[in-house]
Design an enzyme around this catalytic site. Structure first.
Site, PDB file in Angstrom:
ATOM      1  N   ASP A  52       0.829  -1.205   0.000  1.00 42.63           N
ATOM      2  CA  ASP A  52       0.000   0.000   0.000  1.00 42.63           C
ATOM      3  C   ASP A  52       0.866   1.259   0.000  1.00 42.63           C
ATOM      4  OD1 ASP A  52      -2.667   1.444   0.517  1.00 42.63           O
ATOM      5  OD2 ASP A  52      -1.480   2.036   2.258  1.00 42.63           O
ATOM      6  N   GLU A 124      -2.195  -5.654  -3.347  1.00 42.18           N
ATOM      7  CA  GLU A 124      -1.237  -4.805  -2.643  1.00 42.18           C
ATOM      8  C   GLU A 124      -0.122  -5.643  -2.023  1.00 42.18           C
ATOM      9  OE1 GLU A 124      -3.580  -0.814  -1.249  1.00 42.18           O
ATOM     10  OE2 GLU A 124      -3.819  -2.584   0.018  1.00 42.18           O
TER      11      GLU A 124
END
Length: 244
Positions: A52, A124
């Site tokens: 992320d 992610e």
């Protein structure tokens, strides 16, 4: 997972891992790790956290360089649209990531391999794994290829309902009504699935599904925008008639 499946995924994404355990870690959902009684770090949540952060810096730099006159607020909104759950789950589906995930039996039986939240988190985590294995450059190339392409379509993922409403207000007659009736609702309370359609002036356009009514409405609005642009000519200033 067999070596062949690992190879297929790496061929798809165009990156070969030096440490294949990082790839396995990225693909391991907490439900599977818990089922196997593995330690917490065996699931992909820590890699998701790292991915992320890498995604945010790469997408931020891309937006900054590509839009030299864009103000900060609009850059923030654009970045949010590119990295939202629907956008990342679409990227995950592009590489068929759900087929490679390690999921617990219950999670797999209830459709976890196609759930937006699980797919976006795993995507992610995959970014984080690539970053740890090969560094910033391959992670950046992966993000550019699978997230920072087709930006116009990805912006629609963020708030399709608002964009559709603006299209209606700007190019249709006053009094045009948009509604999102539920066509089907199934599953227990903890795992609901909604199917809705988007109706304009009572005419049925796009449909969408999701675990919440809001998510289903966003998908229905997204499909409706695609229909209007491709078949009705909204970009050309035409109006939607009462007949579809």
């Amino acid at each position: 997972m067999s070596d062949d499946r690992f190879l297929r995924l790496q061929e798809t994404i165009g990156y070969t891992f030096n440490n294949i355990k990082l790839l396995q870690n990225a693909l391991t959902h907490s439900s599977y790790a818990n089922e196997k009684r593995w330690n917490y770090e065996a699931n992909n949540e820590r890699l998701e956290f790292l991915g992320d952060a890498v995604l945010e810096i790469v997408s931020s730099e891309f937006i900054f360089r590509e839009n030299p006159r864009m103000v900060e607020g609009k850059m923030t909104t654009l970045r949010a649209s590119l990295v939202c759950e629907m956008s990342l789950s679409a990227s995950a589906r592009e590489i068929r990531l759900g087929e490679y995930l390690y999921l617990g039996k219950g999670e797999r039986q209830t459709g976890g391999a196609e759930r937006d939240s699980i797919l976006s988190d795993a995507f992610e985590a995959l970014i984080g794994a690539i970053y740890l294995d090969g560094g910033f450059d391959p992670a950046s190339r992966f993000i550019t290829r699978y997230v920072l392409s087709d930006i116009e379509s990805r912006q629609l993922f963020y708030d399709s309902k608002t964009i559709l409403q603006e299209m209606v207000q700007g190019q249709m007659h006053e009094g045009t009504d948009i509604a999102y009736p539920i066509e089907r609702e199934e599953g227990p309370d903890h795992n609901k699935h909604f199917e809705v359609c988007c109706q304009i002036n009572g005419v049925r356009y796009g449909t969408g599904g999701g675990r919440t009514k809001k998510a289903a409405e966003q998908r229905a609005a997204y499909e409706t925008i695609r229909i209007l642009r491709e078949n009705v000519g909204m970009n050309g200033g035409e109006h939607v008639s009462k007949e579809h």
